[in-house]
Design a protein around this motif. Structure first.
Motif, PDB file in Angstrom:
ATOM      1  N   GLN A 113       0.843  -1.184   0.000  1.00  0.00           N
ATOM      2  CA  GLN A 113       0.000   0.000   0.000  1.00  0.00           C
ATOM      3  C   GLN A 113       0.885   1.242   0.000  1.00  0.00           C
ATOM      4  O   GLN A 113       1.591   1.502   0.960  1.00  0.00           O
ATOM      5  CB  GLN A 113      -0.882   0.004   1.262  1.00  0.00           C
ATOM      6  N   PRO A 114       0.871   2.033  -1.079  1.00  0.00           N
ATOM      7  CA  PRO A 114       1.705   3.224  -1.085  1.00  0.00           C
ATOM      8  C   PRO A 114       1.167   4.276  -0.122  1.00  0.00           C
ATOM      9  O   PRO A 114      -0.036   4.336   0.125  1.00  0.00           O
ATOM     10  CB  PRO A 114       1.606   3.727  -2.534  1.00  0.00           C
ATOM     11  N   ALA A 115       2.070   5.068   0.391  1.00  0.00           N
ATOM     12  CA  ALA A 115       1.644   6.156   1.255  1.00  0.00           C
ATOM     13  C   ALA A 115       0.812   7.118   0.421  1.00  0.00           C
ATOM     14  O   ALA A 115       0.975   7.235  -0.780  1.00  0.00           O
ATOM     15  CB  ALA A 115       2.865   6.869   1.827  1.00  0.00           C
ATOM     16  N   THR A 116      -0.095   7.798   1.086  1.00  0.00           N
ATOM     17  CA  THR A 116      -0.933   8.752   0.375  1.00  0.00           C
ATOM     18  C   THR A 116      -0.070   9.893  -0.130  1.00  0.00           C
ATOM     19  O   THR A 116       0.667  10.516   0.617  1.00  0.00           O
ATOM     20  CB  THR A 116      -2.026   9.291   1.325  1.00  0.00           C
ATOM     21  N   ALA A 117      -0.169  10.124  -1.425  1.00  0.00           N
ATOM     22  CA  ALA A 117       0.627  11.184  -2.046  1.00  0.00           C
ATOM     23  C   ALA A 117      -0.051  12.532  -1.841  1.00  0.00           C
ATOM     24  O   ALA A 117      -1.268  12.626  -1.757  1.00  0.00           O
ATOM     25  CB  ALA A 117       0.797  10.895  -3.527  1.00  0.00           C
ATOM     26  N   ASP A 118       0.760  13.559  -1.783  1.00  0.00           N
ATOM     27  CA  ASP A 118       0.277  14.927  -1.669  1.00  0.00           C
ATOM     28  C   ASP A 118       0.325  15.546  -3.068  1.00  0.00           C
ATOM     29  O   ASP A 118       1.379  15.963  -3.543  1.00  0.00           O
ATOM     30  CB  ASP A 118       1.172  15.691  -0.693  1.00  0.00           C
ATOM     31  N   ILE A 119      -0.820  15.582  -3.729  1.00  0.00           N
ATOM     32  CA  ILE A 119      -0.906  16.053  -5.110  1.00  0.00           C
ATOM     33  C   ILE A 119      -0.513  17.526  -5.212  1.00  0.00           C
ATOM     34  O   ILE A 119       0.159  17.925  -6.164  1.00  0.00           O
ATOM     35  CB  ILE A 119      -2.323  15.821  -5.683  1.00  0.00           C
ATOM     36  N   ALA A 120      -0.905  18.322  -4.233  1.00  0.00           N
ATOM     37  CA  ALA A 120      -0.552  19.754  -4.257  1.00  0.00           C
ATOM     38  C   ALA A 120       0.962  19.929  -4.194  1.00  0.00           C
ATOM     39  O   ALA A 120       1.534  20.745  -4.921  1.00  0.00           O
ATOM     40  CB  ALA A 120      -1.235  20.492  -3.107  1.00  0.00           C
ATOM     41  N   SER A 121       1.608  19.146  -3.361  1.00  0.00           N
ATOM     42  CA  SER A 121       3.064  19.179  -3.283  1.00  0.00           C
ATOM     43  C   SER A 121       3.666  18.711  -4.603  1.00  0.00           C
ATOM     44  O   SER A 121       4.626  19.300  -5.109  1.00  0.00           O
ATOM     45  CB  SER A 121       3.553  18.282  -2.141  1.00  0.00           C
ATOM     46  N   GLY A 122       3.085  17.654  -5.179  1.00  0.00           N
ATOM     47  CA  GLY A 122       3.547  17.145  -6.463  1.00  0.00           C
ATOM     48  C   GLY A 122       3.448  18.188  -7.561  1.00  0.00           C
ATOM     49  O   GLY A 122       4.338  18.296  -8.414  1.00  0.00           O
ATOM     50  N   ALA A 123       2.392  18.979  -7.537  1.00  0.00           N
ATOM     51  CA  ALA A 123       2.220  20.040  -8.537  1.00  0.00           C
ATOM     52  C   ALA A 123       3.324  21.084  -8.412  1.00  0.00           C
ATOM     53  O   ALA A 123       3.885  21.541  -9.425  1.00  0.00           O
ATOM     54  CB  ALA A 123       0.850  20.692  -8.378  1.00  0.00           C
ATOM     55  N   LYS A 124       3.655  21.446  -7.188  1.00  0.00           N
ATOM     56  CA  LYS A 124       4.727  22.431  -6.963  1.00  0.00           C
ATOM     57  C   LYS A 124       6.080  21.883  -7.418  1.00  0.00           C
ATOM     58  O   LYS A 124       6.869  22.585  -8.053  1.00  0.00           O
ATOM     59  CB  LYS A 124       4.788  22.814  -5.484  1.00  0.00           C
ATOM     60  N   ILE A 125       6.341  20.632  -7.072  1.00  0.00           N
ATOM     61  CA  ILE A 125       7.601  19.994  -7.467  1.00  0.00           C
ATOM     62  C   ILE A 125       7.688  19.923  -8.986  1.00  0.00           C
ATOM     63  O   ILE A 125       8.735  20.208  -9.578  1.00  0.00           O
ATOM     64  CB  ILE A 125       7.720  18.593  -6.832  1.00  0.00           C
ATOM     65  N   PHE A 126       6.586  19.555  -9.628  1.00  0.00           N
ATOM     66  CA  PHE A 126       6.547  19.471 -11.084  1.00  0.00           C
ATOM     67  C   PHE A 126       6.865  20.836 -11.698  1.00  0.00           C
ATOM     68  O   PHE A 126       7.666  20.923 -12.632  1.00  0.00           O
ATOM     69  CB  PHE A 126       5.173  18.985 -11.564  1.00  0.00           C
ATOM     70  N   GLU A 127       6.268  21.868 -11.169  1.00  0.00           N
ATOM     71  CA  GLU A 127       6.481  23.221 -11.699  1.00  0.00           C
ATOM     72  C   GLU A 127       7.957  23.622 -11.590  1.00  0.00           C
ATOM     73  O   GLU A 127       8.520  24.208 -12.514  1.00  0.00           O
ATOM     74  CB  GLU A 127       5.595  24.228 -10.954  1.00  0.00           C
ATOM     75  N   ILE A 128       8.588  23.278 -10.500  1.00  0.00           N
ATOM     76  CA  ILE A 128       9.988  23.652 -10.270  1.00  0.00           C
ATOM     77  C   ILE A 128      10.956  22.791 -11.080  1.00  0.00           C
ATOM     78  O   ILE A 128      11.887  23.305 -11.696  1.00  0.00           O
ATOM     79  CB  ILE A 128      10.330  23.547  -8.765  1.00  0.00           C
ATOM     80  N   HIS A 129      10.749  21.477 -11.071  1.00  0.00           N
ATOM     81  CA  HIS A 129      11.749  20.560 -11.622  1.00  0.00           C
ATOM     82  C   HIS A 129      11.415  19.973 -13.000  1.00  0.00           C
ATOM     83  O   HIS A 129      12.325  19.492 -13.678  1.00  0.00           O
ATOM     84  CB  HIS A 129      11.980  19.387 -10.658  1.00  0.00           C
ATOM     85  N   CYS A 130      10.155  19.965 -13.392  1.00  0.00           N
ATOM     86  CA  CYS A 130       9.759  19.204 -14.581  1.00  0.00           C
ATOM     87  C   CYS A 130       9.163  20.042 -15.708  1.00  0.00           C
ATOM     88  O   CYS A 130       9.294  19.688 -16.880  1.00  0.00           O
ATOM     89  CB  CYS A 130       8.735  18.134 -14.195  1.00  0.00           C
ATOM     90  N   ALA A 131       8.475  21.111 -15.356  1.00  0.00           N
ATOM     91  CA  ALA A 131       7.716  21.873 -16.349  1.00  0.00           C
ATOM     92  C   ALA A 131       8.603  22.482 -17.439  1.00  0.00           C
ATOM     93  O   ALA A 131       8.128  22.722 -18.545  1.00  0.00           O
ATOM     94  CB  ALA A 131       6.892  22.962 -15.660  1.00  0.00           C
ATOM     95  N   GLY A 132       9.873  22.684 -17.155  1.00  0.00           N
ATOM     96  CA  GLY A 132      10.774  23.235 -18.164  1.00  0.00           C
ATOM     97  C   GLY A 132      10.825  22.376 -19.415  1.00  0.00           C
ATOM     98  O   GLY A 132      10.896  22.883 -20.530  1.00  0.00           O
ATOM     99  N   CYS A 133      10.758  21.077 -19.246  1.00  0.00           N
ATOM    100  CA  CYS A 133      10.759  20.149 -20.389  1.00  0.00           C
ATOM    101  C   CYS A 133       9.375  19.565 -20.665  1.00  0.00           C
ATOM    102  O   CYS A 133       9.097  19.126 -21.776  1.00  0.00           O
ATOM    103  CB  CYS A 133      11.719  18.990 -20.131  1.00  0.00           C
ATOM    104  N   HIS A 134       8.521  19.528 -19.644  1.00  0.00           N
ATOM    105  CA  HIS A 134       7.229  18.836 -19.761  1.00  0.00           C
ATOM    106  C   HIS A 134       6.034  19.758 -19.529  1.00  0.00           C
ATOM    107  O   HIS A 134       5.046  19.337 -18.927  1.00  0.00           O
ATOM    108  CB  HIS A 134       7.170  17.675 -18.765  1.00  0.00           C
ATOM    109  N   GLU A 135       6.099  20.971 -20.007  1.00  0.00           N
ATOM    110  CA  GLU A 135       4.985  21.894 -19.825  1.00  0.00           C
ATOM    111  C   GLU A 135       3.692  21.298 -20.382  1.00  0.00           C
ATOM    112  O   GLU A 135       3.677  20.776 -21.494  1.00  0.00           O
ATOM    113  CB  GLU A 135       5.280  23.224 -20.515  1.00  0.00           C
ATOM    114  N   ASN A 136       2.645  21.345 -19.574  1.00  0.00           N
ATOM    115  CA  ASN A 136       1.332  20.790 -19.931  1.00  0.00           C
ATOM    116  C   ASN A 136       1.405  19.330 -20.384  1.00  0.00           C
ATOM    117  O   ASN A 136       0.632  18.887 -21.220  1.00  0.00           O
ATOM    118  CB  ASN A 136       0.656  21.636 -21.006  1.00  0.00           C
ATOM    119  N   GLY A 137       2.350  18.589 -19.835  1.00  0.00           N
ATOM    120  CA  GLY A 137       2.469  17.171 -20.152  1.00  0.00           C
ATOM    121  C   GLY A 137       3.180  16.875 -21.458  1.00  0.00           C
ATOM    122  O   GLY A 137       3.264  15.731 -21.877  1.00  0.00           O
TER     123      GLY A 137
END
Length: 114
Positions: A25-49
């Motif tokens: 059973q995975p721990a409950t993920a924090d989607i809001a935190s995930g969104a912030k992390i994505f914006e900082i670390h991932c969106a540069g290459c993966h904007e809007n998926g």
């Protein structure tokens, strides 16, 4: 004696079931935190998926499924270890942050990044 043995076996099976459930059973993920992390670390290459480096390797549901990346485990593994042009984030993000951003990516893929 048979009744005691039966009770012991049931208790062992129940214990195994509970223990297995706790491990898988995975721990409950924090989607809001995930969104912030994505914006900082991932969106540069993966904007809007999307993917500015490799056009077909997007974070859209169809592409994730095509490349076997449509599970929390698969996304977490690639975020952790990287692959090809994708950088590894195991030294920059905690395990919890990786789980959060992976859950966010899956959720957004389900929503078609809208």
């Amino acid at each position: 004696m048979k009744k005691q043995l039966s009770k012991i076996i049931k208790l062992i099976l129940l214990t195994c079931l509970i223990f297995t459930s706790m491990i898988t059973q995975p721990a409950t993920a924090d989607i809001a935190s995930g969104a912030k992390i994505f914006e900082i670390h991932c969106a540069g290459c993966h904007e809007n998926g999307g993917n500015i480096v490799r056009r077909g390797k997007t974070l859209k549901k169809k592409a994730l499924k095509k490349y076997g990346m449509d599970s929390l485990e698969a996304i977490s593994a690639i975020v952790t270890n990287g692959k090809n042009n994708m950088s590894a984030y195991k030294d920059r993000l905690t395990t919890e942050q990786i789980q959060d951003v992976s859950a966010y990516v899956l959720e957004q893929a389900e929503k078609d990044w809208r």
